[in-house]
Design a protein around this motif. Structure first.
Motif, PDB file in Angstrom:
ATOM      1  N   TYR A   6     -12.126  71.682  24.076  1.00 57.96           N
ATOM      2  CA  TYR A   6     -11.063  70.937  24.745  1.00 57.96           C
ATOM      3  C   TYR A   6      -9.742  71.716  24.796  1.00 57.96           C
ATOM      4  CZ  TYR A   6      -9.525  69.712  19.977  1.00 57.96           C
ATOM      5  OH  TYR A   6      -9.097  69.759  18.688  1.00 57.96           O
ATOM      6  N   TRP A   7      -9.666  72.827  24.057  1.00 58.47           N
ATOM      7  CA  TRP A   7      -8.429  73.606  24.033  1.00 58.47           C
ATOM      8  C   TRP A   7      -8.398  74.673  25.127  1.00 58.47           C
ATOM      9  CZ3 TRP A   7      -4.473  72.185  20.941  1.00 58.47           C
ATOM     10  CH2 TRP A   7      -3.374  73.034  20.851  1.00 58.47           C
ATOM     11  N   SER A   8      -9.490  74.862  25.824  1.00 62.47           N
ATOM     12  CA  SER A   8      -9.581  75.958  26.790  1.00 62.47           C
ATOM     13  C   SER A   8      -8.511  75.886  27.865  1.00 62.47           C
ATOM     14  CB  SER A   8     -10.974  75.983  27.420  1.00 62.47           C
ATOM     15  OG  SER A   8     -11.247  74.736  28.051  1.00 62.47           O
ATOM     16  N   SER A   9      -8.133  74.685  28.256  1.00 61.83           N
ATOM     17  CA  SER A   9      -7.111  74.545  29.295  1.00 61.83           C
ATOM     18  C   SER A   9      -5.720  74.924  28.801  1.00 61.83           C
ATOM     19  CB  SER A   9      -7.092  73.100  29.818  1.00 61.83           C
ATOM     20  OG  SER A   9      -6.791  72.200  28.769  1.00 61.83           O
ATOM     21  N   LEU A  10      -5.537  74.974  27.470  1.00 66.09           N
ATOM     22  CA  LEU A  10      -4.224  75.302  26.910  1.00 66.09           C
ATOM     23  C   LEU A  10      -4.133  76.749  26.453  1.00 66.09           C
ATOM     24  CD1 LEU A  10      -3.695  72.100  24.720  1.00 66.09           C
ATOM     25  CD2 LEU A  10      -2.711  72.575  26.975  1.00 66.09           C
ATOM     26  N   LYS A  11      -5.221  77.491  26.540  1.00 67.10           N
ATOM     27  CA  LYS A  11      -5.239  78.832  25.957  1.00 67.10           C
ATOM     28  C   LYS A  11      -4.299  79.797  26.653  1.00 67.10           C
ATOM     29  CE  LYS A  11      -8.960  79.844  22.949  1.00 67.10           C
ATOM     30  NZ  LYS A  11      -9.762  80.965  22.457  1.00 67.10           N
ATOM     31  N   ASP A  12      -3.983  79.551  27.897  1.00 65.94           N
ATOM     32  CA  ASP A  12      -3.039  80.435  28.567  1.00 65.94           C
ATOM     33  C   ASP A  12      -1.639  80.301  27.968  1.00 65.94           C
ATOM     34  OD1 ASP A  12      -4.998  81.368  30.215  1.00 65.94           O
ATOM     35  OD2 ASP A  12      -4.555  79.946  31.846  1.00 65.94           O
ATOM     36  N   VAL A  13      -1.366  79.167  27.359  1.00 63.92           N
ATOM     37  CA  VAL A  13      -0.060  78.942  26.736  1.00 63.92           C
ATOM     38  C   VAL A  13      -0.137  79.166  25.233  1.00 63.92           C
ATOM     39  CG1 VAL A  13       1.798  77.278  26.351  1.00 63.92           C
ATOM     40  CG2 VAL A  13       0.567  77.312  28.534  1.00 63.92           C
ATOM     41  N   VAL A  14      -0.997  78.390  24.563  1.00 66.09           N
ATOM     42  CA  VAL A  14      -1.183  78.534  23.117  1.00 66.09           C
ATOM     43  C   VAL A  14      -2.532  79.216  22.919  1.00 66.09           C
ATOM     44  CG1 VAL A  14      -1.254  77.360  20.893  1.00 66.09           C
ATOM     45  CG2 VAL A  14       0.126  76.414  22.751  1.00 66.09           C
ATOM     46  N   SER A  15      -2.495  80.524  22.783  1.00 68.00           N
ATOM     47  CA  SER A  15      -3.736  81.300  22.739  1.00 68.00           C
ATOM     48  C   SER A  15      -4.407  81.260  21.378  1.00 68.00           C
ATOM     49  CB  SER A  15      -3.453  82.757  23.139  1.00 68.00           C
ATOM     50  OG  SER A  15      -2.302  83.247  22.483  1.00 68.00           O
ATOM     51  N   ASP A  16      -3.692  80.881  20.341  1.00 66.29           N
ATOM     52  CA  ASP A  16      -4.307  80.767  19.019  1.00 66.29           C
ATOM     53  C   ASP A  16      -3.586  79.688  18.228  1.00 66.29           C
ATOM     54  OD1 ASP A  16      -6.074  81.339  16.955  1.00 66.29           O
ATOM     55  OD2 ASP A  16      -4.705  82.768  16.017  1.00 66.29           O
ATOM     56  N   PHE A  17      -4.360  78.839  17.525  1.00 64.13           N
ATOM     57  CA  PHE A  17      -3.783  77.747  16.748  1.00 64.13           C
ATOM     58  C   PHE A  17      -4.723  77.474  15.573  1.00 64.13           C
ATOM     59  CE2 PHE A  17      -2.852  72.899  16.713  1.00 64.13           C
ATOM     60  CZ  PHE A  17      -2.072  73.062  15.575  1.00 64.13           C
ATOM     61  N   LYS A  18      -4.223  77.712  14.369  1.00 69.66           N
ATOM     62  CA  LYS A  18      -5.046  77.525  13.179  1.00 69.66           C
ATOM     63  C   LYS A  18      -4.227  76.834  12.086  1.00 69.66           C
ATOM     64  CE  LYS A  18      -6.352  81.137  10.773  1.00 69.66           C
ATOM     65  NZ  LYS A  18      -7.094  82.360  10.394  1.00 69.66           N
ATOM     66  N   ILE A  19      -4.851  75.890  11.403  1.00 68.65           N
ATOM     67  CA  ILE A  19      -4.250  75.182  10.277  1.00 68.65           C
ATOM     68  C   ILE A  19      -4.992  75.597   9.017  1.00 68.65           C
ATOM     69  CG2 ILE A  19      -3.691  72.933   9.296  1.00 68.65           C
ATOM     70  CD1 ILE A  19      -3.877  71.806  12.145  1.00 68.65           C
ATOM     71  N   ARG A  20      -4.239  75.925   7.931  1.00 70.11           N
ATOM     72  CA  ARG A  20      -4.848  76.394   6.691  1.00 70.11           C
ATOM     73  C   ARG A  20      -4.378  75.562   5.498  1.00 70.11           C
ATOM     74  NH1 ARG A  20      -2.300  80.515   5.529  1.00 70.11           N
ATOM     75  NH2 ARG A  20      -0.878  80.773   7.298  1.00 70.11           N
ATOM     76  N   PHE A  21      -5.249  75.446   4.500  1.00 73.15           N
ATOM     77  CA  PHE A  21      -4.903  74.745   3.254  1.00 73.15           C
ATOM     78  C   PHE A  21      -5.656  75.397   2.100  1.00 73.15           C
ATOM     79  CE2 PHE A  21      -6.134  71.731  -0.057  1.00 73.15           C
ATOM     80  CZ  PHE A  21      -4.885  71.281  -0.482  1.00 73.15           C
ATOM     81  N   THR A  22      -4.944  75.714   1.023  1.00 69.43           N
ATOM     82  CA  THR A  22      -5.577  76.260  -0.180  1.00 69.43           C
ATOM     83  C   THR A  22      -4.987  75.583  -1.409  1.00 69.43           C
ATOM     84  OG1 THR A  22      -3.964  78.062  -0.442  1.00 69.43           O
ATOM     85  CG2 THR A  22      -5.930  78.521   0.879  1.00 69.43           C
TER      86      THR A  22
END
Length: 892
Positions: free
Chosen positions: A671-687
């Protein structure tokens, strides 16, 4: 043919062989010579006809040259490495069809040769290849699958006009706080902390530094050349550092040096000259104002006191009258030069073939101080640090599945400087009286003596028993030298175990490290002179103050260099490490990795000074990491360290410190494919994890579970006999054994966010929180009625620290020749003491409590500075106490 004829004559003259045998041998020789001659002609013909030279340049898609790229004739070992400008020259056979061009982080391409002689080759970035070069604990991981908080730095970013790598850390790494205490060569290492101070204990608070897996000091890192660095990573949270166990409680700095690449030998030479100076010097009041304010200060305290400077001296000094009788020194200008020149050289060679590759480099740096030494002696005691280093990294393919690496490194420092160091001289320039004496009198006053005539004056507060310090004399009176050497040899074996199961491998690494240091000083005692005016002739005369005769004050001067030995340090470390790794992807979506590491180390001092300190320091650690990734979207990581420390008693000796991490790469969802031209990478991390620290308390407190008893303490002696003539020393306990002292524990939580906009703007933000418990403290609040002779220590303190850090990077390419990169990073860290050994303060004294305040909070009266005008006095906070600083007394 002449060689053949000569041989025939010798051969037929030998009576040992019959004629037929001689004839057969001669015919064979003629045949061999004919065949050899034909082969040489054919070879020469082929070399002339079938060999040709091609040239070219290799660039990235932004037009930037790529030095170190491999250009190889495909299917052969004939190849070269591009030079600094990305250019290459290669001799090829006419039968060569394809060039294979590769570079780390870029897609490998095949280029058809044809009839072309000049090539312009463009390589495109390979995101997957770039992700794989991120260095983590005991290995590598794809950047896209990282969960923990790790910052990588390009070696290009840490090149600067300095020979000390630690000075390039400030502002480069988000979460790292760095500052430099001194600029003196040899003493200019920066102190740095990862995410601030995590503990108020007296143990180690600096991060672990590993260079090619070898535990290294700040000085080792300082001497490392950016030219030799292949990768640089900083591990900041518990998940990243857990596999290092006790050693990684304060974060980890991982540095990998360059390895050889297949191809012809590639040379790289860097030569630089650097102009260095003090960024800023102190600005003092002029000497006339100095004397007037000194008089004013005395009168303020006692209106009837004698003035230190009469009006005649002030007036004569102001008009520049005889500077030997009315001196006016600016000690900073007299002792400190405006600038100095430094040099640095680095030469490296890299190359090899399919079976073995090598990288060899040598470094020579010269850093000079800024002391203004004028050649008053026949020796030069200005600061000079010469640094030599040699590095050799060799990789070999022992079999098709076994590789070996042999690394040899030598580091040598030669230091020369004034006695006591340059920092002492700089402080004397600040503290010494500027109008009491000249720095030196002309030798024409006493032409027959063999020593400098240093200006001096009797100390005004000690009735002639000492001489005021002349900072110039202290600077040039002698020199001290020190030499430090580090030698280390490292061997690593890697075995591919695919024959057992795909993705399985094993490795073993061992190294031996030796360090030595010594220091010696040579100096003379200066002769000090004071000036007087002859009442008869009106001429200026000088009188010696410290020649050892009647009325002599201070230490008697000498005309020879004495000798004294300084500190000596010797240490040795032996380290063994074995690991097994597993890395496999199933059905292109399930990625599983695993690692188990076992290590042992032994460290001992050559001149420890005591039996306890001389015993080898030995540590054992068993750690592991397990990761699982589904379709590069859902990522899981588990790390653990099971560490043993000799400092604790059985039952507390081993500690288990696990950590967990999760990450969700949102940008890989459909579902993110349409936004990849704007936000090409988005990752959330938790440790979240737990890390232990055994480097607590005084470094001499080796074994907390053992008591220290002095059996020969004369302060507790007893006397016997009728005449009380027989005495024996008593027994005194310096430290009580404590079996309950254990690991200082750090519970850490990290939440991170990675964003990339338009494939050019990268943002990384991490918020962190850390709680330290079991901080070792000396229990001060124990009543004397308990009868203890030593104050015990316990794991008592607790502390919180938290904050956030991040970095922003923007890359923009304008055309083939122009591009820009903008970077910014930020760090905020704060701390709060939760539990501290202190009394229960009543309500009106709670301000004295450390609980609730920062670990670096200052307490008590603080003399900030002197007021500059009345307006500042009116607008200042309420003042307490009375400042009677030693500097003012010295100046008087």
């Amino acid at each position: 043919m002449m060689k053949l004829i000569k041989m025939r004559k010798v051969f037929f003259s030998c009576p040992e062989f019959d004629f037929k045998f001689k004839l057969i041998i001669l015919l064979l020789c003629i045949t061999v010579f004919q065949v050899q001659a034909k082969e040489e002609k054919v070879t020469d013909f082929r070399n002339e006809i079938q060999k040709r030279t091609i040239t070219g340049v290799v660039k990235d898609n932004q037009g930037v040259p790529l030095p170190g790229a491999n250009v190889i004739v495909k299917g052969t070992s004939n190849g070269v490495v591009t030079d600094f400008d990305g250019e290459f020259e290669l001799n090829i056979d006419e039968s060569a069809k394809i060039l294979e061009v590769s570079f780390i982080g870029y897609e490998t391409i095949d280029v058809a040769i044809g009839n072309k002689s000049v090539f312009s080759i463009v390589l495109n970035e390979n995101q997957e290849a770039l992700d794989e070069v991120v260095i983590v604990g005991f290995g590598t991981q794809k950047k896209e699958s990282l969960i923990s908080s790790i910052t990588t730095i390009s070696p290009k970013e840490i090149k600067g006009p300095t020979s000390n790598l630690t000075t390039m850390m400030a502002g480069r790494v988000p979460g790292m706080i760095s500052y430099q205490r001194s600029g003196e060569p040899g003493a200019d290492n920066s102190d740095f902390f990862i995410r601030g101070l995590g503990s108020f204990g007296s143990g180690k608070v600096n991060p672990l530094i590993l260079i090619d897996g070898i535990e290294s000091s700040t000085t080792d890192m300082a001497r490392l050349q950016p030219d030799d660095i292949d990768s640089f990573s900083v591990l900041k949270d518990a998940a990243a550092a857990a596999v290092y166990g006790a050693r990684g409680a304060n974060g980890v700095v991982l540095i990998k040096t360059k390895r050889g690449k297949a191809g012809k030998t590639s040379f790289s030479l860097r030569s630089e000259s650097r102009l260095s100076s003090n960024v800023k010097n102190f600005n003092f009041a002029d000497n006339i104002t100095y004397m007037q304010l000194a008089n004013e200060a005395v009168l303020t305290r006692n209106p009837k006191a004698a003035l230190p400077y009469n009006q005649n001296k002030i007036y004569r000094t102001s008009i520049g009258d005889n500077p030997l009788l009315y001196p006016s020194n600016n000690w900073i200008d007299e002792l400190i030069s405006d600038n100095t020149f430094n040099q640095g050289y680095n030469l490296s060679a890299s190359g090899g073939g399919d079976k073995a590759r090598y990288y060899v480099s040598g470094t020579y740096n010269v850093d000079n101080g800024v002391l203004n030494v004028e050649g008053i002696n026949n020796f030069n005691n200005n600061i000079k640090l010469r640094n030599y280093s040699l590095r050799s990294n060799i990789d070999m393919n022992l079999t098709s599945t076994t590789t070996a690496a042999v690394n040899i490194y030598g580091q040598f420092d030669d230091y020369t400087g004034p006695v006591g160091g340059g920092g002492r001289i700089f402080n004397l320039a600040l503290w010494s009286n500027p109008v009491k004496f000249p720095k030196v009198y002309p030798s024409s006053f006493l032409p027959f003596v063999d020593h400098p005539l240093f200006g001096g004056a009797q100390a005004s507060n000690n009735t002639g028993s000492a001489v005021l310090i002349n900072p110039y004399a202290e600077m040039v009176r002698g020199y001290q030298t020190s030499k430090a050497s580090t030698i280390q040899a490292q061997v690593e074996l890697k075995q591919d175990l695919n024959f057992i199961t795909k993705g399985l491998s094993a490795r073993a690494m061992a190294y031996v490290r030796r360090y030595s240091f010594f220091q010696v000083s040579r100096a003379y005692n200066p002769f000090y002179y004071s000036s007087t005016i002859s009442p008869v002739t009106g001429e200026l005369n000088i009188d010696v103050l410290n020649d050892g005769g009647q009325g002599s004050v201070g230490v008697t001067g000498t005309e020879y260099l004495n000798y004294s030995e300084g500190g000596k340090e010797l240490d040795s470390r032996i380290y063994l490490e074995a690991a097994i790794n597993y890395n496999r992807t199933f059905n292109d979506v399930h990625t599983i990795t695993g690692m188990l590491v076992n290590l042992m180390s032994s460290y001992e001092l050559g001149n420890a000074g005591s039996v306890q300190a001389s015993l080898p320091n030995r540590n054992h650690s068993f750690s592991g990491r397990f990761t699982y990734g589904y379709d590069d979207r859902y990522l899981f990581e588990f790390n653990f360290g099971y560490n043993g420390s000799e400092r604790f008693a059985k039952g507390s000796r081993y500690g288990y410190f696990p950590s967990l991490g999760f990450a969700y790469r949102v940008s890989n969802e459909d579902y993110w494919s349409s936004l990849k031209d704007v936000v090409s990478d988005f990752k959330i991390r938790f440790t979240h994890g737990l890390v232990g620290n055994d480097a607590i308390g005084n470094v001499d407190d080796r074994f907390f579970y053992l008591s220290t008893v002095n059996l020969n303490d004369f302060n507790y002696s007893s006397t016997f006999g009728e005449q009380f003539g027989y005495s024996r020393p008593g027994v005194f306990t310096d430290r009580y054994s404590n079996y309950n002292i254990g690991w200082e524990k750090s519970e850490q939580t990290n939440v991170g966010l990675d964003l990339e906009f338009f494939n050019s703007l990268n943002i990384t933000v991490d918020a962190f929180k850390q709680k330290r418990t079991n901080i070792l403290e000396v229990r001060q609040n124990i009543g004397a009625t308990l009868g203890l002779t030593a104050i015990p220590s316990t794991n008592f303190g607790e502390m919180n620290s938290s904050g956030f850090d991040g970095n922003i990077t923007y890359n923009k390419s304008f055309n083939e020749d122009w591009y820009t990169q903008l970077r910014a990073n930020f760090t905020y860290a704060t701390s709060e003491i939760l539990v501290h050994d202190e009394v229960s303060y009543p309500e009106d004294l709670t301000y004295r409590s450390l609980v609730g305040n920062s670990a670096s909070q200052g307490y008590g009266y603080i003399a900030e500075r002197l007021f500059i005008d009345h307006e500042e006095t009116l607008n200042s906070p309420t003042q307490f106490g009375d400042y009677t600083g030693g500097i003012l007394n010295i100046a008087m």
